[in-house]
Scaffold this motif. Sequence first.
Motif, PDB file in Angstrom:
ATOM      1  N   SER A   1       2.198   1.869  -3.354  1.00 54.02           N
ATOM      2  CA  SER A   1       1.056   2.387  -4.277  1.00 54.02           C
ATOM      3  C   SER A   1       0.943   3.634  -4.145  1.00 54.02           C
ATOM      4  O   SER A   1       0.763   4.647  -5.127  1.00 54.02           O
ATOM      5  CB  SER A   1       0.045   1.425  -4.074  1.00 54.02           C
ATOM      6  OG  SER A   1      -0.935   1.843  -4.828  1.00 54.02           O
ATOM      7  N   GLU A   2       0.872   4.210  -2.886  1.00 53.71           N
ATOM      8  CA  GLU A   2       0.571   5.552  -2.494  1.00 53.71           C
ATOM      9  C   GLU A   2       1.917   6.423  -3.146  1.00 53.71           C
ATOM     10  O   GLU A   2       1.497   7.547  -3.483  1.00 53.71           O
ATOM     11  CB  GLU A   2       0.551   5.599  -0.926  1.00 53.71           C
ATOM     12  CG  GLU A   2      -0.783   5.323  -0.440  1.00 53.71           C
ATOM     13  CD  GLU A   2      -1.133   5.338   0.948  1.00 53.71           C
ATOM     14  OE1 GLU A   2      -0.364   6.308   1.513  1.00 53.71           O
ATOM     15  OE2 GLU A   2      -2.087   4.816   1.467  1.00 53.71           O
TER      16      GLU A   2
ATOM     17  N   GLU B   1       0.811  -1.466  -0.065  1.00 55.74           N
ATOM     18  CA  GLU B   1      -0.120  -0.045   0.024  1.00 55.74           C
ATOM     19  C   GLU B   1       0.763   1.286   0.027  1.00 55.74           C
ATOM     20  O   GLU B   1       0.450   2.198  -0.720  1.00 55.74           O
ATOM     21  CB  GLU B   1      -1.109  -0.024   1.418  1.00 55.74           C
ATOM     22  CG  GLU B   1      -2.210  -1.041   1.040  1.00 55.74           C
ATOM     23  CD  GLU B   1      -3.042  -0.795   2.288  1.00 55.74           C
ATOM     24  OE1 GLU B   1      -2.647  -0.282   3.384  1.00 55.74           O
ATOM     25  OE2 GLU B   1      -3.887  -1.903   2.479  1.00 55.74           O
TER      26      GLU B   1
END
Length: 115
Positions: free
Chosen positions: A26-27, A23
């Motif tokens: 991805s951010e 995550e």
Amino acid sequence: MEGMYCAKHDPEVTEDTEKNFAELLSEELKLREGEALESQQRADMALLEAKKITSQYQKEADKCNSGMETCEEAREKAEAALLAQKRLTAMWELRARQRGWKEGVAKSLGNVQAA
């Protein structure tokens, strides 16, 4: 972040940790993509502005060139007219001299007539 890559192979690393890491990546990618997009938009705007300014300068340069051409044409016409006038004057002076005209005599006659 390098430590996290190593941690992937550690059996003690939980699935949640790996999920959190994914995550975060991805951010980070989304953030960089957004920054790249903004940067591209700024570059596009700068390019449009540069094209607009270039176009304005080109129009001014064209006007200037046109004005220069007009001036040059006028100068050439004036030069030709002056040359024609000089030839005409020389022709009349030659005819006058052939008929006995002299510059000094003409001036003194003019003074006598005026008196």
